[in-house]
Design a protein around this motif. Structure first.
Motif, PDB file in Angstrom:
ATOM      1  N   UNK A 235       0.827  -1.202   0.000  1.00 33.41           N
ATOM      2  CA  UNK A 235       0.000   0.000   0.000  1.00 33.41           C
ATOM      3  C   UNK A 235       0.865   1.257   0.000  1.00 33.41           C
ATOM      4  N   UNK A 236       1.951   1.241   0.735  1.00 34.42           N
ATOM      5  CA  UNK A 236       2.889   2.366   0.724  1.00 34.42           C
ATOM      6  C   UNK A 236       3.385   2.630  -0.699  1.00 34.42           C
ATOM      7  N   UNK A 237       3.774   1.580  -1.391  1.00 33.89           N
ATOM      8  CA  UNK A 237       4.274   1.753  -2.757  1.00 33.89           C
ATOM      9  C   UNK A 237       3.182   2.269  -3.680  1.00 33.89           C
ATOM     10  N   UNK A 238       1.956   1.806  -3.466  1.00 37.92           N
ATOM     11  CA  UNK A 238       0.832   2.289  -4.289  1.00 37.92           C
ATOM     12  C   UNK A 238       0.579   3.776  -4.054  1.00 37.92           C
ATOM     13  N   UNK A 239       0.597   4.205  -2.790  1.00 39.95           N
ATOM     14  CA  UNK A 239       0.380   5.621  -2.486  1.00 39.95           C
ATOM     15  C   UNK A 239       1.503   6.470  -3.072  1.00 39.95           C
ATOM     16  N   UNK A 240       2.737   5.982  -2.959  1.00 39.31           N
ATOM     17  CA  UNK A 240       3.873   6.709  -3.508  1.00 39.31           C
ATOM     18  C   UNK A 240       3.745   6.884  -5.020  1.00 39.31           C
ATOM     19  N   UNK A 241       3.195   5.887  -5.685  1.00 37.92           N
ATOM     20  CA  UNK A 241       3.101   5.906  -7.148  1.00 37.92           C
ATOM     21  C   UNK A 241       1.849   6.612  -7.648  1.00 37.92           C
ATOM     22  N   UNK A 242       0.686   6.348  -6.984  1.00 37.04           N
ATOM     23  CA  UNK A 242      -0.602   6.798  -7.517  1.00 37.04           C
ATOM     24  C   UNK A 242      -1.242   7.942  -6.747  1.00 37.04           C
ATOM     25  N   UNK A 243      -0.722   8.245  -5.556  1.00 32.82           N
ATOM     26  CA  UNK A 243      -1.351   9.287  -4.745  1.00 32.82           C
ATOM     27  C   UNK A 243      -2.240   8.686  -3.672  1.00 32.82           C
ATOM     28  N   UNK A 244      -3.048   9.511  -3.008  1.00 34.49           N
ATOM     29  CA  UNK A 244      -3.813   9.066  -1.844  1.00 34.49           C
ATOM     30  C   UNK A 244      -4.680   7.840  -2.122  1.00 34.49           C
ATOM     31  N   UNK A 245      -4.762   6.975  -1.121  1.00 36.63           N
ATOM     32  CA  UNK A 245      -5.669   5.832  -1.179  1.00 36.63           C
ATOM     33  C   UNK A 245      -7.051   6.324  -0.800  1.00 36.63           C
ATOM     34  N   UNK A 246      -8.036   6.046  -1.653  1.00 37.26           N
ATOM     35  CA  UNK A 246      -9.398   6.549  -1.466  1.00 37.26           C
ATOM     36  C   UNK A 246     -10.293   5.438  -0.950  1.00 37.26           C
ATOM     37  N   UNK A 247     -11.039   5.745   0.097  1.00 35.94           N
ATOM     38  CA  UNK A 247     -12.059   4.850   0.629  1.00 35.94           C
ATOM     39  C   UNK A 247     -13.296   5.687   0.926  1.00 35.94           C
ATOM     40  N   UNK A 248     -14.336   5.055   1.422  1.00 37.09           N
ATOM     41  CA  UNK A 248     -15.572   5.768   1.726  1.00 37.09           C
ATOM     42  C   UNK A 248     -16.141   5.282   3.053  1.00 37.09           C
ATOM     43  N   UNK A 249     -16.455   6.229   3.927  1.00 39.65           N
ATOM     44  CA  UNK A 249     -17.161   5.891   5.163  1.00 39.65           C
ATOM     45  C   UNK A 249     -18.656   6.024   4.930  1.00 39.65           C
ATOM     46  N   UNK A 250     -19.435   5.329   5.737  1.00 40.55           N
ATOM     47  CA  UNK A 250     -20.896   5.465   5.681  1.00 40.55           C
ATOM     48  C   UNK A 250     -21.396   5.824   7.071  1.00 40.55           C
ATOM     49  N   UNK A 251     -22.349   6.739   7.116  1.00 42.41           N
ATOM     50  CA  UNK A 251     -22.909   7.215   8.375  1.00 42.41           C
ATOM     51  C   UNK A 251     -24.426   7.370   8.223  1.00 42.41           C
ATOM     52  N   UNK A 252     -25.146   7.127   9.318  1.00 38.08           N
ATOM     53  CA  UNK A 252     -26.561   7.468   9.325  1.00 38.08           C
ATOM     54  C   UNK A 252     -26.956   8.095  10.644  1.00 38.08           C
ATOM     55  N   UNK A 253     -27.944   8.966  10.572  1.00 42.83           N
ATOM     56  CA  UNK A 253     -28.399   9.756  11.706  1.00 42.83           C
ATOM     57  C   UNK A 253     -29.797   9.307  12.095  1.00 42.83           C
ATOM     58  N   UNK A 254     -29.953   8.941  13.378  1.00 45.79           N
ATOM     59  CA  UNK A 254     -31.249   8.538  13.909  1.00 45.79           C
ATOM     60  C   UNK A 254     -31.817   9.634  14.806  1.00 45.79           C
ATOM     61  N   UNK A 255     -33.100   9.916  14.622  1.00 42.53           N
ATOM     62  CA  UNK A 255     -33.888  10.742  15.536  1.00 42.53           C
ATOM     63  C   UNK A 255     -35.077   9.894  15.937  1.00 42.53           C
ATOM     64  N   UNK A 256     -35.038   9.370  17.142  1.00 44.52           N
ATOM     65  CA  UNK A 256     -35.968   8.333  17.584  1.00 44.52           C
ATOM     66  C   UNK A 256     -36.686   8.769  18.853  1.00 44.52           C
ATOM     67  N   UNK A 257     -37.956   8.452  18.957  1.00 45.68           N
ATOM     68  CA  UNK A 257     -38.749   8.835  20.128  1.00 45.68           C
ATOM     69  C   UNK A 257     -39.265   7.599  20.856  1.00 45.68           C
ATOM     70  N   UNK A 258     -39.377   7.724  22.176  1.00 42.59           N
ATOM     71  CA  UNK A 258     -40.128   6.749  22.958  1.00 42.59           C
ATOM     72  C   UNK A 258     -41.536   7.304  23.122  1.00 42.59           C
ATOM     73  N   UNK A 259     -42.547   6.569  22.717  1.00 41.47           N
ATOM     74  CA  UNK A 259     -43.908   7.105  22.774  1.00 41.47           C
ATOM     75  C   UNK A 259     -44.289   7.541  24.186  1.00 41.47           C
ATOM     76  N   UNK A 260     -45.045   8.640  24.302  1.00 38.95           N
ATOM     77  CA  UNK A 260     -45.550   9.026  25.626  1.00 38.95           C
ATOM     78  C   UNK A 260     -46.589   8.021  26.109  1.00 38.95           C
ATOM     79  N   UNK A 261     -46.808   8.024  27.382  1.00 34.95           N
ATOM     80  CA  UNK A 261     -47.814   7.108  27.927  1.00 34.95           C
ATOM     81  C   UNK A 261     -49.204   7.533  27.478  1.00 34.95           C
TER      82      UNK A 261
END
Length: 261
Positions: A235-261
């Motif tokens: 991987x070091x040699x690849x970065x040296x030759x081709x530039x930054x190694x690209x990956x992707x993170x995934x995220x999700x946002x929850x807005x969740x409620x507990x029902x009132x009585x």
């Protein structure tokens, strides 16, 4: 920086950086990651400003919660607590959050939450290992909110598969937000909002890769420099030759409620 530095020097540097807490400032100039458009910490601060009792689950070193509480100031919950399972982070979070009136409780990530039923009006979490919906529902007050940013499926999979090879589909699809939605609903919670994004990451040198894998230990379980030296060198040699190694993170946002009585 990596310019004119050997593989061995960079690997040694990455391995030597302390890994406790969730401060990622060391990566500046070495790696980058797009941030979700919703701005979790600022939004969480707005929620905290109106909360009487709040809990942050798996707080890490407390850095995110510290920012959240600073954003909410001068409003402050009467009761503020956080849990953390890794001893070095418990100590770090306690030192950081005690001045803000937060009680940090050492609690394993896979154990029941050490609080009474219906204690909190707001529960936060940023990147929990997994959400224990029954426990979240139990400690929430009726009408309370769970507001959290989760890691999504196949996050940083390009980097993981570089070291481990192709992952099984059930591993790739783990942390699926719709499955998590179903889990929350099965626990009696109502999902008011769910957003998901895929975000570009770049690793500019092998030191950043080493530190990332040492810090985020579940990415490549059992990672050590010695065990993965051939792949690191490739991987070091690849970065040296081709530039930054690209990956992707995934995220999700929850807005969740507990029902009132």
């Amino acid at each position: 920086m990596a310019e004119n530095r050997s593989f061995d020097e960079l690997v040694a540097e990455g391995a030597a950086v302390p890994t406790e807490g969730w401060d990622f400032s060391w990566f500046e100039g070495r790696a980058s990651e797009e941030r979700p458009s919703w701005g979790y910490a600022v939004s969480a601060g707005e929620r905290v400003a109106g909360a009487e009792a709040m809990l942050d689950i798996q707080t890490g070193g407390g850095e995110v919660l510290d920012f959240v509480l600073a954003t909410a100031a001068p409003a402050r919950p009467v009761l503020a607590a956080a849990t953390e399972g890794w001893p070095p982070n418990v100590a770090k979070a306690t030192a950081l959050l005690r001045p803000r009136g937060v009680v940090v409780v050492a609690a394993p990530d896979d154990a029941p939450l050490p609080f009474a039923d219906e204690t909190f009006g707001l529960v936060l979490s940023r990147h929990p290992v997994r959400p224990y919906w029954d426990e979240i529902a139990r400690v929430l007050r009726p009408g309370g909110t769970y507001f959290a940013q989760h890691v999504g499926p196949a996050s940083v999979v390009e980097l993981v598969e570089f070291f481990l090879g192709p992952l099984p589909e059930d591993v790739r699809s783990g942390r699926d937000p719709e499955r998590e939605r179903a889990g929350a609903e099965a626990a009696g919670l109502e999902v008011a909002g769910l957003r998901a994004e895929r975000l570009r990451m770049e690793f500019h040198d092998i030191a950043a890769v080493v530190h990332f894998l040492c810090k985020v230990v579940w990415m490549v379980p059992g990672f050590t420099v010695e065990a993965y030296e051939p792949r690191l060198r490739a991987l070091h040699e690849r970065i040296e030759k081709e530039g930054p190694f690209v990956a992707h993170s995934t995220r999700h946002l929850f807005d969740i409620r507990k029902p009132p009585r």
